[in-house]
Design an enzyme around this catalytic site. Structure first.
Site, mmCIF file in Angstrom:
data_model
loop_
_atom_site.group_PDB
_atom_site.id
_atom_site.type_symbol
_atom_site.label_atom_id
_atom_site.label_comp_id
_atom_site.label_asym_id
_atom_site.label_seq_id
_atom_site.Cartn_x
_atom_site.Cartn_y
_atom_site.Cartn_z
ATOM 1 N N HIS A 15 -7.553 -11.789 -7.786
ATOM 2 C CA HIS A 15 -6.807 -12.727 -8.625
ATOM 3 C C HIS A 15 -5.319 -12.544 -8.361
ATOM 4 O O HIS A 15 -4.698 -11.611 -8.894
ATOM 5 C CB HIS A 15 -7.064 -12.472 -10.113
ATOM 6 C CG HIS A 15 -8.436 -12.835 -10.570
ATOM 7 N ND1 HIS A 15 -8.969 -12.365 -11.756
ATOM 8 C CD2 HIS A 15 -9.392 -13.626 -10.021
ATOM 9 C CE1 HIS A 15 -10.189 -12.843 -11.902
ATOM 10 N NE2 HIS A 15 -10.459 -13.615 -10.863
ATOM 11 N N GLU A 65 0.878 -2.043 3.186
ATOM 12 C CA GLU A 65 1.187 -3.407 3.605
ATOM 13 C C GLU A 65 2.598 -3.481 4.182
ATOM 14 O O GLU A 65 2.916 -4.396 4.939
ATOM 15 C CB GLU A 65 1.030 -4.379 2.443
ATOM 16 C CG GLU A 65 2.002 -4.144 1.304
ATOM 17 C CD GLU A 65 1.636 -4.973 0.080
ATOM 18 O OE1 GLU A 65 2.407 -5.889 -0.234
ATOM 19 O OE2 GLU A 65 0.603 -4.708 -0.539
#
Length: 703
Positions: free
Chosen positions: A417, A511
Site C-alpha cells: 500500500h 534502495e
C-alpha cells in the site's frame, strides 16, 4: 578584548549553580540494581524540576531542566512543590513473540516524584536499569482537562564534547547517512550536501534525530532516544553548542503547537542507554523494556517471514511501477482498458508467476509485489489527496489467479500500500483495503508514505501522524495482519506491545543503491534500537548496469557482506532483495539466505565499533544451529572468531561464506569463497573481512 568562555566551562558553571541550589530536602535519588547508575532529582528553590545522572561516579548527564511550555498558561517549568516520592523495584522475565532472544530480563528500580502547583499535578517517573535509564511525565486526571504543548523544555546536559554519530534533525525523513563528529562540530556540517529526499524539513543547524549515539573520551558509549511513542510527536534534539546542552524538540503540527492531550496522560519515555563497550549498546533491551507488555490476546498468527519481491528491478530502473506512460494523466477519468501498456510494468501476470516459482522452489514464505494497483501514473510529486484506492488491480495483474497460484505453491503474496502520503485518504480506504487482503489470504502489508504529508502542514513525525501509524497497526491486528511501514516515524519499541509491527524502514535502506559501507555498521547502534528495519539485504549483483541498462551506479559491498547483513541487521521480516536472475548465477552463496533463520533463542554481540564493523552470533530458536555474521566498512580486517558460545558437548559442521583474497566492495565485489570444516567450542575460525566486506557462517550439529 571580549573574553570568550569555553563551552565546557559554561556547562560546569550551570551544573554547579543548579547543584548548589538543590538542598537535601528537595533532592531524591534512585540507583540501578547494580548500583552503577545513579539518578538525582532536584527541585530548585524556584520549584524547577531538574535531574542528573552518573555512571560509576562519572557524570553522564549534568543537572538538566525539565518540563513543558503550555499554550495560554504558565509554563510547567517552575513553581512546583514536591508532594511525595514513591519507590519500587521490579525483576521479571518476559518472552517476546519474536526477537533476538527468547526471553528478556526486565530489572529496574523506579522512583515517581509527585509534583503540584495549585490544582495542577505533574508527576515524573524514573526507571533505572543496569544498562541505562528512562523518565517520563505523568499528568493525573485534574481540573484542567486538556493541555496544548507549545514546547518541551527537557534537557540533556552533556558532560563533555563527545564524539557523535548523528543525522540532521528533520520533521519528515531519517533517510540520511550518518555523520561522525564532535558535538561542538555539528554546526560546521549544517551546509553539508546530505542525501536529498522528496519530503524533508530540517529545523536547526544543530538539530539531530534520535537514536543518537555518543562516545565519551574515556570510552563510554551513550545512546539518547525515546520509548513508547504514543499519541505524541516524535522528539528530536537541538544542541546549544555553547554549553553542550541538548533540548528536546518536538515535531510541530500545522498550527505550530506540538501536542494536545487530555488528562490523564503519560508522555513517551526519554531514554539514555549506557555501555562500557560498543556491544553493550547493541545488546541492550532498554527501549523494549520501557514499552508496555503485549496488548494482543492471540499472537498465534504472527510469524517471522522471509520474502522476495517484485521490487529491486523497479528500484534499479529495469522496469516500472506504472502500467502505462500516458501523459496528462487523471485517474478520475482515465480508462485503463483502452490504455497502451508501456511494456515495462513489472507487476504483470507472467513476471509475478516467474518470481512465485523461484521463491517457492527455494523455500521462501512470501513474495512482495509493488505496482500491482492502479494509480501509479498519477501520484509522484503531485501531492493529491486521492490517488490510490488500494483495491483495484491493473489489467495485467489478476489478483485472484495470482494469489491462488502462490497458495498452490505453498507461499503467499505480500500486499503493498503506497499511500502517496495522503493519510486521510488511506484512513478512508483502510477497512476495504484490509478486507481485500483477508479475502485473498494476504497477512503482511508493506505500507509507504512517500512525499509531503497530506493534509498539508502535517509532518511525518507530528502527533497526528504518529497516531495514524499506530492506529493502522491496531486495525491490522484486529484482522490478523502484520505491518511493515516505510517512511513512518522511527520505531520506539512498540513492537513489544503490538508484535504484528514486524518491520519499519524509517532510515536509509538499500534502495539508496550506492551508500557508504559505514552506514550498515552504524544503523544497529541507532535506528535498530527502537525496532527492526526492513533493510532489504541480499544484493548479489553490485554492478547495477547488469540489472538495469543505463544504471551507472555500483553498490559498495561484497557478496559476503550482503550475507553478513542477515545477522547484523536483525528483523523477523527479511527480504532477499535481488532478482531471481542474479541469484541463479550464485546459487552456492544463495544457500546461506535460504538457511538463515529469522527468530532466535540467544544472540551474542561478539565485537563491534560504530562506523567500522559488527560481528554477531545467534542461536536458532527452533534448533541447535548457530549462525554468525560480520559486516565491515572501509578498512580490511582479520578476525579470529572464538567458538566458545557453542555447546561444549557437541561437534558442528561449519560452512563459511567469506570474502575472497582479492575481494573489495568497491572494485571486486564478486570474489567470495565457501568452505566447510568440523569444529567444537574450543576452536576458532579465522576470516578476513575485505573493504566493504564481511562473512557469514552456519554451524550445524553433527549428529
Amino acid at each position: 578584548m571580549k573574553k570568550i568562555q569555553h563551552p565546557l566551562m559554561a556547562l560546569l558553571l550551570l551544573a554547579t549553580a543548579l547543584s548548589v541550589a538543590c538542598s537535601a530536602d528537595r533532592t531524591e535519588t534512585v540507583s540501578s540494581p547494580d548500583g552503577n547508575i545513579e539518578i538525582k532529582f532536584c527541585l530548585t528553590p524556584q520549584g524547577e524540576p531538574t535531574y542528573s545522572a552518573t555512571y560509576k561516579d562519572r557524570p553522564i548527564v549534568a543537572n538538566s531542566l525539565m518540563g513543558f511550555e503550555i499554550k495560554d498558561a504558565e509554563p510547567l517549568t517552575g513553581g512546583f512543590r514536591m508532594d511525595g516520592v514513591n519507590s519500587s523495584e521490579t525483576h521479571e522475565t518476559w518472552a517476546p513473540v519474536w526477537g533476538e532472544n527468547d526471553s528478556i530480563v526486565n530489572n529496574y528500580r523506579q522512583m515517581a516524584v509527585n509534583l503540584s502547583r495549585g490544582d495542577l499535578k505533574m508527576n515524573i517517573e524514573f526507571r533505572v536499569y543496569d544498562d541505562g535509564f528512562g523518565f517520563r511525565y505523568l499528568f493525573p486526571e485534574q481540573p484542567a482537562k486538556q493541555y496544548v504543548v507549545t514546547d518541551e523544555m527537557t534537557q540533556f546536559a552533556m558532560a563533555g564534547d563527545h564524539t557523535a554519530w548523528w543525522i540532521p534533525g528533520d520533521y519528515d525523513t531519517q533517510e540520511y547517512e550518518y555523520t561522525r563528529s564532535r558535538l561542538s562540530e555539528i554546526r560546521s556540517h549544517a551546509d553539508d550536501e546530505f542525501m536529498p529526499n522528496v519530503s524533508s524539513q530540517r529545523f536547526s543547524p544543530t538539530g539531530v534525530q534520535t537514536a543518537l549515539l555518543l562516545k565519551t573520551d574515556d570510552g563510554l558509549y551513550l545512546s539518547l532516544h525515546e520509548a513508547a511513542l504514543v499519541d505524541f510527536p516524535a522528539m528530536h534534539l537541538d544542541l546549544d553548542d555553547s554549553t553542550l546542552v541538548f533540548k528536546a524538540h518536538l515535531t510541530p503540527g500545522p498550527d505550530g503547537t506540538m501536542a494536545t492531550f487530555d488528562t490523564p496522560f503519560k508522555t513517551p519515555w526519554r531514554t539514555v542507554t549506557i555501555g562500557e563497550k560498543a556491544t553493550d549498546i547493541l545488546a541492550s533491551n532498554l527501549i523494549l523494556n520501557l514499552n508496555d507488555p503485549c496488548a494482543l490476546d492471540d499472537v498465534s498468527w504472527i510469524h517471522p517471514t522471509k520474502y522476495m519481491g517484485v521490487w529491486w528491478e523497479m528500484i534499479t530502473g529495469a522496469s516500472s511501477w506504472n502500467y502505462t506512460d500516458a501523459e496528462n494523466f487523471d485517474l478520475s477519468t482515465f480508462d485503463y482498458s483502452k490504455a497502451k501498456p508501456n511494456g515495462r510494468h513489472a507487476a504483470n501476470n507472467e513476471n509475478v508467476r516467474r518470481y512465485i516459482d523461484f521463491a517457492a522452489r527455494h523455500g521462501f514464505d512470501q513474495l512482495l509485489v509493488e505496482g500491482w494497483n492502479i494509480g501509479w501514473e498519477d501520484w509522484f510529486g503531485k501531492e493529491k489527496d486521492y490517488v490510490f484506492d488500494f483495491v483495484t488491480p491493473y489489467p495485467d495483474f489478476d489478483i485472484a489467479a495470482l494469489n491462488k497460484y502462490a497458495h498452490d505453491k505453498g507461499i503467499r503474496l505480500m500486499m503493498h500500500h503506497e499511500t502517496s502520503a495522503a493519510v486521510d485518504n488511506y484512513d478512508r480506504h483502510m477497512d476495504k483495503a484490509y478486507d481485500l487482503m483477508k479475502k485473498y489470504g494476504y497477512d503482511v502489508v508493506k505500507s509507504g508514505y512517500v512525499g509531503n504529508i497530506i493534509p498539508r502542514g502535517e509532518h511525518h513525525y507530528s502527533q497526528k501522524q504518529v497516531s495514524h501509524y499506530l492506529n493502522a497497526v491496531k486495525k491490522a491486528a484486529d484482522k490478523h495482519i502484520m505491518v511493515n511501514a516505510h517512511e513512518a516515524v522511527r520505531p520506539t519499541g512498540l513492537c513489544r506491545t503490538y508484535p504484528n509491527l514486524v518491520g519499519n524502514e524509517s532510515a536509509m535502506g538499500q534502495e539508496y543503491q550506492a551508500m557508504s559501507p559505514k552506514h550498515c555498521t552504524i544503523l544497529p547502534f541507532t535506528r535498530l534500537k527502537g525496532g527492526p528495519m526492513d533493510f532489504t539485504p541480499g544484493i548479489f549483483e553490485m554492478d547495477l548496469s547488469k540489472t538495469a541498462l543505463g544504471n551507472k551506479l555500483h553498490k559498495n559491498a561484497t557478496i559476503a557482506n550482503q550475507l553478513g547483513l542477515y545477522m547484523t541487521m536483525y528483523s523477523p521480516l527479511q527480504m532477499a532483495a535481488d532478482t531471481p536472475d542474479n541469484y541463479e548465477r550464485k546459487m552456492d552463496a544463495f544457500q546461506f539466505i535460504k538457511d538463515v533463520p529469522l527468530d532466535w533463542s540467544e544472540s551474542r554481540y561478539i565485537d563491534a565499533e560504530p562506523g567500522e564493523f559488527i560481528i554477531v552470533a545467534r542461536k536458532d530458536k527452533n534448533s541447535d544451529d548457530w549462525f554468525v555474521g560480520g559486516v565491515n566498512a572501509e578498512e580490511a580486517r582479520d578476525v579470529v572468531l572464538d567458538l566458545d558460545f557453542l555447546d561444549p558437548d557437541m561437534k558442528y559442521m561449519a560452512t563459511i561464506y567469506a570474502d575472497g583474497k582479492r575481494a573489495n566492495g568497491y572494485t571486486n565485489s564478486n570474489d567470495y569463497s565457501i568452505s566447510t570444516r568440523e569444529v567444537n567450542s574450543s576452536d576458532n575460525i579465522q576470516v578476513r573481512m575485505a573493504v566493504a566486506g564481511g562473512f557469514a557462517i552456519s554451524l550445524k550439529p553433527i549428529i
